[in-house]
Structure formats: structure tokens, C-alpha cells
Write a protein that holds these residues in place. Structure first.
Motif, short mmCIF file in Angstrom:
data_model
loop_
_atom_site.label_atom_id
_atom_site.label_comp_id
_atom_site.label_asym_id
_atom_site.label_seq_id
_atom_site.Cartn_x
_atom_site.Cartn_y
_atom_site.Cartn_z
N TRP A 75 27.33 58.69 50.63
CA TRP A 75 26.25 58.24 51.51
C TRP A 75 26.74 57.92 52.91
O TRP A 75 25.92 57.80 53.83
N ALA A 76 28.04 57.76 53.08
CA ALA A 76 28.63 57.47 54.39
C ALA A 76 29.93 58.26 54.48
O ALA A 76 31.03 57.72 54.36
N PRO A 77 29.84 59.59 54.66
CA PRO A 77 31.01 60.46 54.55
C PRO A 77 32.08 60.22 55.60
O PRO A 77 33.19 60.75 55.47
N GLU A 78 31.78 59.42 56.60
CA GLU A 78 32.80 59.12 57.61
C GLU A 78 33.83 58.12 57.08
O GLU A 78 34.84 57.86 57.77
N GLN A 79 33.63 57.57 55.90
CA GLN A 79 34.56 56.57 55.36
C GLN A 79 34.88 56.88 53.91
O GLN A 79 34.18 57.63 53.24
N SER A 80 35.99 56.30 53.43
CA SER A 80 36.37 56.46 52.04
C SER A 80 35.43 55.66 51.14
O SER A 80 34.85 54.65 51.56
N ARG A 81 35.32 56.11 49.90
CA ARG A 81 34.47 55.41 48.94
C ARG A 81 35.12 54.10 48.51
O ARG A 81 36.29 54.08 48.09
N GLU A 82 34.40 53.01 48.64
CA GLU A 82 34.84 51.69 48.22
C GLU A 82 33.96 51.20 47.08
O GLU A 82 32.76 51.49 47.05
N LEU A 83 34.55 50.46 46.18
CA LEU A 83 33.80 49.89 45.06
C LEU A 83 34.06 48.39 44.98
O LEU A 83 35.16 47.93 45.26
N MET A 84 33.03 47.66 44.56
CA MET A 84 33.19 46.29 44.11
C MET A 84 32.94 46.27 42.61
O MET A 84 31.98 46.87 42.12
N VAL A 85 33.83 45.61 41.89
CA VAL A 85 33.78 45.60 40.42
C VAL A 85 33.95 44.16 39.95
O VAL A 85 34.86 43.46 40.39
N SER A 86 33.07 43.73 39.06
CA SER A 86 33.25 42.45 38.38
C SER A 86 33.90 42.72 37.03
O SER A 86 33.42 43.56 36.26
N MET A 87 34.99 42.02 36.76
CA MET A 87 35.67 42.11 35.48
C MET A 87 35.37 40.84 34.69
O MET A 87 35.66 39.72 35.15
N TRP A 88 34.77 41.01 33.52
CA TRP A 88 34.58 39.90 32.58
C TRP A 88 35.53 40.12 31.41
O TRP A 88 35.74 41.27 30.99
N TYR A 89 36.06 39.05 30.81
CA TYR A 89 37.09 39.24 29.81
C TYR A 89 37.23 37.99 28.95
O TYR A 89 36.81 36.88 29.35
N PRO A 90 37.83 38.13 27.75
CA PRO A 90 38.15 36.94 26.96
C PRO A 90 39.20 36.11 27.68
O PRO A 90 40.24 36.62 28.07
N ALA A 91 38.89 34.85 27.87
CA ALA A 91 39.81 33.97 28.60
C ALA A 91 40.71 33.21 27.64
O ALA A 91 40.33 32.92 26.50
N ALA A 92 41.90 32.89 28.10
CA ALA A 92 42.82 32.10 27.29
C ALA A 92 42.32 30.69 27.09
O ALA A 92 42.59 30.06 26.06
N ALA A 93 41.58 30.17 28.07
CA ALA A 93 41.02 28.82 28.00
C ALA A 93 39.86 28.74 28.98
O ALA A 93 39.85 29.45 30.00
N PRO A 94 38.90 27.86 28.72
CA PRO A 94 37.76 27.73 29.63
C PRO A 94 38.10 26.85 30.82
O PRO A 94 37.61 25.73 30.99
N VAL A 95 38.98 27.34 31.68
CA VAL A 95 39.44 26.57 32.83
C VAL A 95 38.94 27.23 34.11
O VAL A 95 38.68 28.42 34.16
N GLY A 96 38.84 26.41 35.16
CA GLY A 96 38.39 26.93 36.44
C GLY A 96 36.92 26.66 36.66
O GLY A 96 36.18 26.25 35.76
#
Length: 368
Positions: A64-85
Motif C-alpha cells: 500500500w506504500a511501495p516507497e517503503q519497506s513492509r513493517e509489521l506490529m505483532v502482539s505475542m501472547w504466551y504462557p508466563a512463568a509467573a503473573p508478574v508485571g
């Protein structure tokens, strides 16, 4: 959820009447959003962590914007070692404002920033000897990756790494870490061939992401099992999931949540699940059903609508909107349970009796 149709495409009305946000049904201009929205808690045994990735494919111009490289934003969800943060944000203020503007509803622009999630930002990943199976998520047209958060958090709690992909210029808004926000150019260019262009671009996005997640120098080394990958998408994201199954051998199974197959699938023997809202049969599903030569299911959820497979019914109901024939949280429950059964069966070889035929616990779901 209610939809508006413009130029032959469905544009989702994402939230509800503003009456639930302010006395008398009015929302004052510039008023802050009321922090009263939340997603159902995940149902699996693991706490959930999340982080955001910004990736650039320097070998491919943006379609859609061929003058630039394709960029992505990605959300990673995953099993956490602990519910911290700290609890993770649902989305950014800039994206929320564009979603609200895109729907045309009289809501505070930052309303989506008030959604309470159940994932902890940048919590440590729970170790797993062989890595966690990977599920890729692609949202519907004009929607952003946060629209499938309820499904993503639940899968992560059950022991999956989940990658939710934003496809820039195909959503009302995608924000990058440096503060740049790109709008939906594809929304303004919709016409003959646009759907095919979207699907082709998304399959390339997914293949690039798989290169980064499972290739020789993966960004998530040790946490993703490259031998167990599924893709799930909503609307045109579902069509892209089935197409990617055919074009990228690394994807083992695909689920399409109410997405018309604009591009014919062609013969495949890998597992496919089609889950549809209650409406006349999609002609593209009828067309391509004979070419699905392996394990396959075609499910219809009676009383559902196009947005039933996203977060929108839950959030809309909290804002006072009637979710329709099926209570909002049950709509999410059905999506979670059937998608989890699908990936459990095909990525973990677990029994999934829910997919063997009608289940009295889910009378809304009928089998073709």
C-alpha cells in the motif's frame, strides 16, 4: 454486532451507544473514557504474558506504500512463568481514537485504552522443553490485532504462543514504537481485486513472520515449536489463514472465522475448520468445500453475527448494546472452546470430541 455496508464491504460497528458512559446518554467533547471495560478471564492453567514486536521486511515493499519497506506490529501472547508485571494495555490511545473515528460513534476517543486485559506486559516466558506450539492470528478488514485479544489470552493460558498480526494500511490505525500511526489506505481503495491484494499481502506478512519466529536466527529462540503451527483469522483474516495453509508448508492447520474465501483455495489435505455466523451459506465455502480433501469441519453458530468471533460483543454489551440472540460472553466462550479444540487436535494430537459432532453443551453450533 451490527454492521454497516459501504461499497460492498462490511465495516464493523465496534462498540455501542454512548449512553452507558455518561448520565443522560451524552458524552461531553473531550471527556475521558470511563475505565469500566474488561475481557473475560482466560480459562487455562497458565498465567499470560505479552509483548509487542516491531519487524521490518527489508526485502519487500509495502503493497500500500511501495516507497517503503513492509513493517509489521505483532502482539505475542504466551504462557508466563509467573503473573508478574503491570497489566498490558489493550491498545494505544492513537489506535483507539482511529477506531472510534472509523465507526463514527459518539464515544470518547480513548475508550479502548480502558479495556482491562489479563496478560502481564513483558512477563518472563514459561520454559518448555520443546517450545510451545504457535498460533498465528489475523484480524478482520479495518480491524487491528487487539480485536482478538480475548481469544489470544485464552489460547496462551492453555499453553500456546500466540502471534497477533497488525497488517498496516488495512486497519483504521496501526501505531509503531516511534509514534508513527498509519491509517487504512485499503479502506479508501476498495474495489475489484482489493480482497485478493489484501490476502496476497497477508500471506506474505505471515510467511515473513514465520521466518523471524522459526527461521535460522529466530527472535523467540527456544520458546516456539516450529513443527507445530496453526493460523486462525477473522473475516478476511480467515480467508488469509486458509490461503496461507496452501502457500506455506510450515502452517499445519487453519481456521476461518466467518471469512469469505475471495481467493479459491485449491486442493489441500491439511486440516481446515470453517466457522460461520448464521446467514445464508457463503458461496465461496460451497465452491471450495470439495477441494478440502483432508480433515475438515464446517460449523455454523446459530444466533451469531459477523463480529461474534471477536472482542466486540463483550465490549459492546458493557457499553449497553444488545449483543443479540447469544449473550456476549457466551459468544466468546464458543469461539474460545472450538478454536482451542481445533488446535489441540491438530497441534497436540489431543482428543477433541467437541469437533466430532453436535454437543448438547453448545446447541448453537451445528455441523454441515
Amino acid at each position: 454486532m451490527m454492521t454497516l455496508r459501504h461499497g460492498g464491504r462490511a465495516v464493523a460497528v465496534l462498540l455501542a451507544l454512548a449512553a452507558a458512559l455518561a448520565p443522560g446518554g451524552a458524552v461531553a467533547a473531550g471527556a475521558p473514557a470511563t475505565p469500566a471495560l474488561t475481557l473475560p478471564a482466560p480459562t487455562g492453567p497458565h498465567p499470560v504474558g505479552t509483548t509487542w514486536l516491531h519487524l521490518t521486511d527489508h526485502d519487500r515493499p509495502d503493497p500500500w506504500a511501495p516507497e517503503q519497506s513492509r513493517e509489521l506490529m505483532v502482539s505475542m501472547w504466551y504462557p508466563a512463568a509467573a503473573p508478574v508485571g503491570a497489566p498490558a494495555p489493550y491498545t494505544t490511545a492513537a489506535v483507539s481514537a482511529r477506531v472510534v473515528a472509523g465507526t463514527g460513534l459518539p464515544l470518547p476517543p480513548d475508550v479502548l485504552t480502558t479495556v482491562r486485559t489479563h496478560a502481564r506486559r513483558d512477563a518472563p516466558v514459561r520454559p518448555n522443553r520443546h517450545g510451545w506450539p504457535l498460533v498465528l492470528l489475523s484480524p478482520g478488514f479495518s480491524l487491528s490485532r487487539e480485536s482478538l485479544t480475548g481469544l489470544a489470552e485464552d489460547l496462551a493460558s492453555r499453553g500456546y504462543v500466540v502471534a497477533g498480526i497488525d497488517h498496516p494500511y488495512e486497519a483504521y490505525g496501526v501505531e509503531f514504537p516511534d509514534g508513527r500511526v498509519v491509517d487504512c489506505r485499503a479502506c479508501d481503495e476498495w474495489g475489484d481485486g482489493t480482497a485478493q491484494k489484501v490476502i496476497a499481502g497477508r500471506t506474505a506478512d505471515v510467511s515473513f513472520l514465520l521466518d523471524r519466529l522459526t527461521g535460522p536466527r529466530p527472535v523467540w529462540r527456544g520458546f516456539v515449536d516450529r513443527q507445530r503451527v496453526a493460523m486462525v483469522g477473522h473475516s478476511i483474516g480467515g480467508a488469509s489463514a486458509v490461503r496461507t495453509l496452501v502457500t506455506d508448508a510450515r502452517v499445519d492447520a487453519a481456521a476461518d472465522l466467518d471469512g469469505t474465501l475471495f481467493t479459491p483455495v485449491g486442493p489441500t489435505v491439511r486440516p481446515v475448520m470453517l466457522v460461520g455466523a448464521e446467514r445464508p451459506q457463503d458461496h465461496s465455502w460451497v465452491r471450495d468445500w470439495p477441494d478440502l480433501g483432508g480433515w475438515k469441519r464446517w460449523l455454523t453458530v446459530t444466533g451469531s453475527g459477523h463480529m461474534s468471533f471477536t472482542d466486540r460483543p463483550v465490549l459492546g454489551a458493557q457499553l449497553g448494546q444488545d449483543p443479540g440472540a447469544i449473550p456476549a460472553e457466551r459468544q466468546m466462550l464458543i469461539t474460545r472452546e472450538y478454536v482451542a479444540a481445533f488446535v489441540d487436535r491438530h497441534l497436540r494430537a489431543r482428543p477433541a470430541p467437541l469437533l466430532d459432532g453436535p454437543d448438547p453443551a453448545y446447541p448453537e453450533v451445528t455441523f454441515r
